[in-house]
Design a protein around this motif. Sequence first.
Motif, short mmCIF file in Angstrom:
data_model
loop_
_atom_site.label_atom_id
_atom_site.label_comp_id
_atom_site.label_asym_id
_atom_site.label_seq_id
_atom_site.Cartn_x
_atom_site.Cartn_y
_atom_site.Cartn_z
N UNK A 60 2.27 -18.12 21.74
CA UNK A 60 2.97 -19.03 20.83
C UNK A 60 3.52 -18.26 19.62
N UNK A 61 2.70 -17.41 19.05
CA UNK A 61 3.15 -16.61 17.91
C UNK A 61 4.31 -15.70 18.33
N UNK A 62 4.20 -15.09 19.50
CA UNK A 62 5.26 -14.22 20.00
C UNK A 62 6.56 -15.01 20.20
N UNK A 63 6.46 -16.19 20.79
CA UNK A 63 7.64 -17.04 20.98
C UNK A 63 8.30 -17.35 19.65
N UNK A 64 7.51 -17.72 18.66
CA UNK A 64 8.04 -18.07 17.35
C UNK A 64 8.79 -16.88 16.74
N UNK A 65 8.26 -15.68 16.94
CA UNK A 65 8.87 -14.49 16.36
C UNK A 65 10.05 -13.95 17.17
N UNK A 66 9.98 -14.05 18.50
CA UNK A 66 10.96 -13.40 19.36
C UNK A 66 12.12 -14.31 19.77
N UNK A 67 11.87 -15.58 20.01
CA UNK A 67 12.94 -16.47 20.47
C UNK A 67 14.18 -16.41 19.58
N UNK A 68 14.03 -16.47 18.24
CA UNK A 68 15.23 -16.42 17.39
C UNK A 68 16.06 -15.14 17.57
N UNK A 69 15.42 -14.05 17.90
CA UNK A 69 16.15 -12.79 18.12
C UNK A 69 17.12 -12.95 19.29
N UNK A 70 16.76 -13.78 20.27
CA UNK A 70 17.60 -14.02 21.44
C UNK A 70 18.46 -15.29 21.29
N UNK A 71 18.50 -15.83 20.09
CA UNK A 71 19.32 -17.01 19.83
C UNK A 71 18.72 -18.30 20.32
N UNK A 72 17.43 -18.29 20.59
CA UNK A 72 16.74 -19.51 21.03
C UNK A 72 16.01 -20.11 19.84
N UNK A 73 16.36 -21.32 19.49
CA UNK A 73 15.76 -21.96 18.33
C UNK A 73 14.97 -23.18 18.81
N UNK A 74 13.66 -23.09 18.73
CA UNK A 74 12.79 -24.15 19.20
C UNK A 74 11.89 -24.63 18.07
N UNK A 75 11.42 -25.85 18.22
CA UNK A 75 10.48 -26.39 17.23
C UNK A 75 9.07 -25.89 17.56
N UNK A 76 8.18 -26.06 16.61
CA UNK A 76 6.78 -25.69 16.85
C UNK A 76 6.23 -26.48 18.03
N UNK A 77 6.56 -27.77 18.10
CA UNK A 77 6.08 -28.61 19.20
C UNK A 77 6.57 -28.08 20.55
N UNK A 78 7.82 -27.65 20.61
CA UNK A 78 8.35 -27.10 21.86
C UNK A 78 7.64 -25.81 22.23
N UNK A 79 7.38 -24.96 21.24
CA UNK A 79 6.65 -23.72 21.50
C UNK A 79 5.25 -24.00 22.00
N UNK A 80 4.57 -24.99 21.42
CA UNK A 80 3.22 -25.33 21.85
C UNK A 80 3.22 -25.88 23.27
N UNK A 81 4.21 -26.72 23.60
CA UNK A 81 4.30 -27.28 24.96
C UNK A 81 4.61 -26.19 25.98
N UNK A 82 5.55 -25.31 25.66
CA UNK A 82 5.89 -24.22 26.57
C UNK A 82 4.68 -23.31 26.77
N UNK A 83 3.99 -23.02 25.68
CA UNK A 83 2.78 -22.21 25.78
C UNK A 83 1.73 -22.88 26.66
#
Length: 71
Positions: A24-47
């Motif tokens: 989850x922490x990695x997603x929060x840090x890395x997704x924006x680098x690839x232009x992916x903007x997700x909410x915390x809830x989306x990151x938690x669900x994907x995780x």
Amino acid sequence: MKQSRLMSLVESVANVIVGYGVAVVTQILIFPIFGLHTTLAQNLKLGAVFTVVSIGRSYALRRFFEAIRMR
């Protein structure tokens, strides 16, 4: 020493819980680098989805190698 099925599951779950936090922490840090903007809830669900898959994978592999060891 033989590991029981229950302890295989406990070990796998403990490993994946730690992995979930890291993911989850990695997603929060890395997704924006690839232009992916997700909410915390989306990151938690994907995780959570990846966590369930990871628990099943880890348990299956542990049991497979335990079966090989017992031969």
